[in-house]
Design a protein around this motif. Structure first.
Motif, mmCIF file in Angstrom:
data_model
loop_
_atom_site.group_PDB
_atom_site.id
_atom_site.type_symbol
_atom_site.label_atom_id
_atom_site.label_comp_id
_atom_site.label_asym_id
_atom_site.label_seq_id
_atom_site.Cartn_x
_atom_site.Cartn_y
_atom_site.Cartn_z
ATOM 1 N N LYS A 1 -41.125 15.378 14.392
ATOM 2 C CA LYS A 1 -40.068 14.677 15.129
ATOM 3 C C LYS A 1 -40.657 13.748 16.198
ATOM 4 C CE LYS A 1 -36.403 15.646 18.520
ATOM 5 N NZ LYS A 1 -35.592 14.462 18.195
ATOM 6 N N TYR A 2 -41.485 14.315 17.079
ATOM 7 C CA TYR A 2 -41.977 13.524 18.200
ATOM 8 C C TYR A 2 -43.104 12.576 17.778
ATOM 9 C CZ TYR A 2 -39.104 16.697 20.894
ATOM 10 O OH TYR A 2 -38.036 17.403 21.382
ATOM 11 N N GLY A 3 -43.823 12.966 16.706
ATOM 12 C CA GLY A 3 -44.833 12.043 16.189
ATOM 13 C C GLY A 3 -44.203 10.764 15.675
ATOM 14 N N LYS A 4 -43.061 10.885 15.007
ATOM 15 C CA LYS A 4 -42.350 9.689 14.535
ATOM 16 C C LYS A 4 -41.850 8.860 15.713
ATOM 17 C CE LYS A 4 -41.003 11.933 10.216
ATOM 18 N NZ LYS A 4 -39.929 12.649 9.493
ATOM 19 N N GLU A 5 -41.424 9.537 16.766
ATOM 20 C CA GLU A 5 -40.982 8.806 17.962
ATOM 21 C C GLU A 5 -42.147 8.058 18.603
ATOM 22 O OE1 GLU A 5 -38.499 10.753 20.819
ATOM 23 O OE2 GLU A 5 -37.560 12.031 19.298
ATOM 24 N N MET A 6 -43.333 8.679 18.594
ATOM 25 C CA MET A 6 -44.500 8.004 19.163
ATOM 26 C C MET A 6 -44.865 6.771 18.342
ATOM 27 S SD MET A 6 -46.678 7.812 21.561
ATOM 28 C CE MET A 6 -46.709 9.394 22.405
ATOM 29 N N VAL A 7 -44.783 6.867 17.032
ATOM 30 C CA VAL A 7 -45.022 5.702 16.177
ATOM 31 C C VAL A 7 -44.035 4.596 16.522
ATOM 32 C CG1 VAL A 7 -44.902 4.847 13.814
ATOM 33 C CG2 VAL A 7 -46.110 6.968 14.297
ATOM 34 N N ASP A 8 -42.784 4.954 16.761
ATOM 35 C CA ASP A 8 -41.779 3.952 17.140
ATOM 36 C C ASP A 8 -42.133 3.307 18.479
ATOM 37 O OD1 ASP A 8 -40.246 4.293 14.876
ATOM 38 O OD2 ASP A 8 -38.881 5.744 15.797
ATOM 39 N N ILE A 9 -42.626 4.104 19.413
ATOM 40 C CA ILE A 9 -43.015 3.567 20.723
ATOM 41 C C ILE A 9 -44.131 2.536 20.563
ATOM 42 C CG2 ILE A 9 -44.166 4.164 22.894
ATOM 43 C CD1 ILE A 9 -42.550 6.786 22.858
ATOM 44 N N VAL A 10 -45.123 2.867 19.740
ATOM 45 C CA VAL A 10 -46.239 1.935 19.521
ATOM 46 C C VAL A 10 -45.745 0.671 18.819
ATOM 47 C CG1 VAL A 10 -48.426 1.603 18.303
ATOM 48 C CG2 VAL A 10 -47.976 3.758 19.493
ATOM 49 N N ALA A 11 -44.916 0.834 17.794
ATOM 50 C CA ALA A 11 -44.392 -0.337 17.075
ATOM 51 C C ALA A 11 -43.542 -1.209 18.000
ATOM 52 C CB ALA A 11 -43.578 0.117 15.872
ATOM 53 N N ASP A 12 -42.714 -0.586 18.841
ATOM 54 C CA ASP A 12 -41.901 -1.344 19.794
ATOM 55 C C ASP A 12 -42.780 -2.082 20.800
ATOM 56 O OD1 ASP A 12 -39.606 -0.475 18.565
ATOM 57 O OD2 ASP A 12 -39.168 1.108 20.025
ATOM 58 N N TYR A 13 -43.866 -1.437 21.212
ATOM 59 C CA TYR A 13 -44.804 -2.083 22.136
ATOM 60 C C TYR A 13 -45.347 -3.376 21.541
ATOM 61 C CZ TYR A 13 -49.350 -2.911 24.390
ATOM 62 O OH TYR A 13 -50.439 -3.481 24.999
ATOM 63 N N TRP A 14 -45.748 -3.323 20.276
ATOM 64 C CA TRP A 14 -46.275 -4.515 19.627
ATOM 65 C C TRP A 14 -45.184 -5.558 19.417
ATOM 66 C CZ3 TRP A 14 -51.211 -5.922 17.819
ATOM 67 C CH2 TRP A 14 -52.217 -5.004 18.126
ATOM 68 N N ASP A 15 -43.998 -5.111 19.055
ATOM 69 C CA ASP A 15 -42.894 -6.057 18.798
ATOM 70 C C ASP A 15 -42.462 -6.790 20.058
ATOM 71 O OD1 ASP A 15 -42.792 -5.601 16.108
ATOM 72 O OD2 ASP A 15 -41.089 -4.213 16.179
ATOM 73 N N THR A 16 -42.620 -6.152 21.209
ATOM 74 C CA THR A 16 -42.158 -6.746 22.476
ATOM 75 C C THR A 16 -43.302 -7.279 23.329
ATOM 76 O OG1 THR A 16 -42.213 -4.579 23.582
ATOM 77 C CG2 THR A 16 -40.151 -5.215 22.501
#
Length: 523
Positions: free
Chosen positions: A8-23
């Motif tokens: 669960k939280y590993g997927k959230e961390m991947v989203d955080i990293v992807a959002d960081y790159w997107d923004t």
């Protein structure tokens, strides 16, 4: 955290990293923080009880992102690139998840075996001779170091051990010759005398429990005669490596060459230094050549310097930390012409080849020699396959090592060399664009011609005005770059660090620079 929570939280961390790159473009390359900022954001004492991941995730933005220098921002033009890609991050996730420590073949067979193949892939991709390949029947080998600094230190220690071994051998021969010579006036049987000859004895008064050990190939009594060479444009890590090796250093003066109009060492200058040092009783034992200097991206010519090093029995190490990645493109293969004369070679995949830090492959022409110099073999590290398997612990300072080959494997397979070549060419094209803008502006001048992804430029005028310009640019924080000095002249470096940097980004950087430079021109 159990497996379900990790999912669960590993997927959230991947989203955080992807959002960081997107923004990324919504941020600025340099953070608005001062030293010590962290003490106002993080408790001074560790928590006694676990905190929910929702609260931990909420602190990532203020504690981490807002205090980070964003190396992958399209307006980051400092230092040199640090490469990254999603497939490379995937490799680090798997490496961290497996969490093995590959100091010997048996401690992690997959880590060792895949690294052998990946360094062969990389060697073939940039055009290294077959003698450096793990798959070649000769003594050459490739492996992955942490950084180019580590590779340089390993090369220095290998070269030092080779020199010490030669000096020890010469010392034994000289002693043997003098021993026999003293007996020549008397009648003797040479064969019988040779049986009686012994080496000078070691200290035998010490108790067996506390004997001082003098390691073969590393006797410090010889270090005072050794001199390591490098260009005066070599990276500071070369200075540090030579300092830690406990030997003398000579920086060979560079001059602007005819090919690049950039700083490199000419062969006659190196030969003069060798003659001078040998006349004073010193022993030159290594030359660290730089392909892509940090200051100006200058190139030491291996075709000119290699024959001298080979003839004079001087170890030639090639530090291509930045520029080595560009040899992936056939049009930049000139960078490593003459590499067959090198004893060791290194470049950083993590600078420009879309593979994130740390990943610094290094190759030896004769790895067996280096292994012989570095081999320590306690019982707890021995295994039944060590006679035929590669134990990379012998070719590095640390014992443990991470599974770095995974990210090379993922990047090369999922992106391919053609796409990486395109990535490299885009960065060169952006540098050419910026150089053309500078050349058309009468207020500025190029310090040396643009080379690869680097442009060295300055305001026409004093060093002082250029120092002030650098300070104003970085205080402004819209873009980030760093200065350098070569032969006493101060200039600014514009390094294209990301293929996401567009033509508009380059124009934006130029406009910021000229806007901030304008008030200085009226002083």
């Amino acid at each position: 955290m159990d497996a379900e929570a990790f999912r669960k939280y590993g997927k959230e961390m991947v989203d955080i990293v992807a959002d960081y790159w997107d923004t990324m473009r919504q941020r600025q390359p340099l953070p608005e923080v001062k030293p010590g900022y962290i003490w106002d954001l993080v408790p001074k004492d560790p928590p006694a009880e676990p905190e929910p991941w929702s609260r931990i995730f909420a602190d990532i933005e203020p504690v981490v992102f807002q205090g980070t220098t964003h190396w992958h921002h399209p307006h980051f033009f400092a230092y040199y690139p640090t490469a990254c890609s999603y497939p490379s991050i995937m490799g680090d996730i798997l490496s961290g998840g497996i969490a093995s420590i590959g100091f010997t073949w048996k401690s992690s067979p997959a880590m060792t075996e895949l690294e052998m193949v990946m360094t062969d892939w990389l060697a073939k991709s940039i055009g290294l001779p077959e003698c450096f390949l793990n798959s070649d029947p000769g003594p050459g080998a490739g492996m992955i170091q942490c950084t180019a600094s580590d590779a340089t230190l390993i090369a220095l220690l290998s070269a030092r051990a080779r020199a010490v071994s030669a000096m020890e051998q010469n010392g034994r021969l000289n002693w043997l010759y003098s021993t026999i010579s003293r007996a020549l006036p008397t009648k003797f049987n040479l064969r019988e005398m040779m049986k009686k000859v012994e080496q000078p004895s070691q200290e035998k008064s010490q108790s067996p429990e506390s004997q001082i050990i003098n390691f073969e190939h590393h006797d410090p009594v010889y270090f005072t005669k050794l001199v390591a060479y490098c260009s005066d444009q070599a990276h500071s890590s070369v200075d540090k490596g030579i300092m830690l090796a406990g030997v003398r250093m000579r920086k060979i003066k560079s001059t602007k060459d005819a090919k690049f109009n950039n700083y490199s060492v000419e062969p006659e200058v190196l030969e003069a230094a060798i003659r001078e040092d040998r006349a004073q009783g010193y022993i030159p034992f290594i030359y660290v050549a730089t392909v892509g200097t940090t200051n100006t991206c200058g190139v030491d010519s291996l075709t000119k310097l290699g024959p001298i090093c080979n003839r004079e029995m001087i170890w030639l190490h090639v530090d291509a930390a930045y520029a080595g990645s560009y040899a992936l493109c056939p049009e930049f293969r000139y960078l490593i012409e003459g590499i067959e004369m090198a004893d060791s070679f290194n470049f950083n995949c993590h600078k420009a080849m879309m593979i994130n830090f740390d990943c610094s492959p290094m190759w030896f022409k004769d790895a067996r020699e280096a292994i012989n110099y570095f081999n320590v073999d306690p019982t707890y590290l021995k295994h039944e396959h060590q006679a035929v398997a590669s134990d990379y612990r012998h070719l590095q300072v640390a014992l443990g090592r991470r599974f770095r080959a995974l990210k090379v494997w993922f990047v090369l397979r999922s992106i391919g060399t053609a796409k990486i070549q395109e990535h490299l060419k885009i960065m060169v094209d952006r540098a050419i664009q910026f150089a053309e803008l500078i050349e058309k502006d009468d207020r500025f001048e190029l310090f040396v011609p643009q080379h690869l992804g680097l442009v060295c430029f300055r305001l026409k005028g004093s060093d002082d005005i250029n120092e002030r310009l650098n300070t104003i640019i970085n205080d402004d924080r819209r873009i980030h770059l760093v200065p350098a000095k070569a032969h006493g002249v101060y200039f600014l470096r514009f390094a294209v660090c990301n293929s996401e940097t567009t033509e508009e980004d380059v124009k934006y950087a130029y406009n910021v620079i000229t806007e901030l430079a304008q008030p200085l021109l009226h002083f």
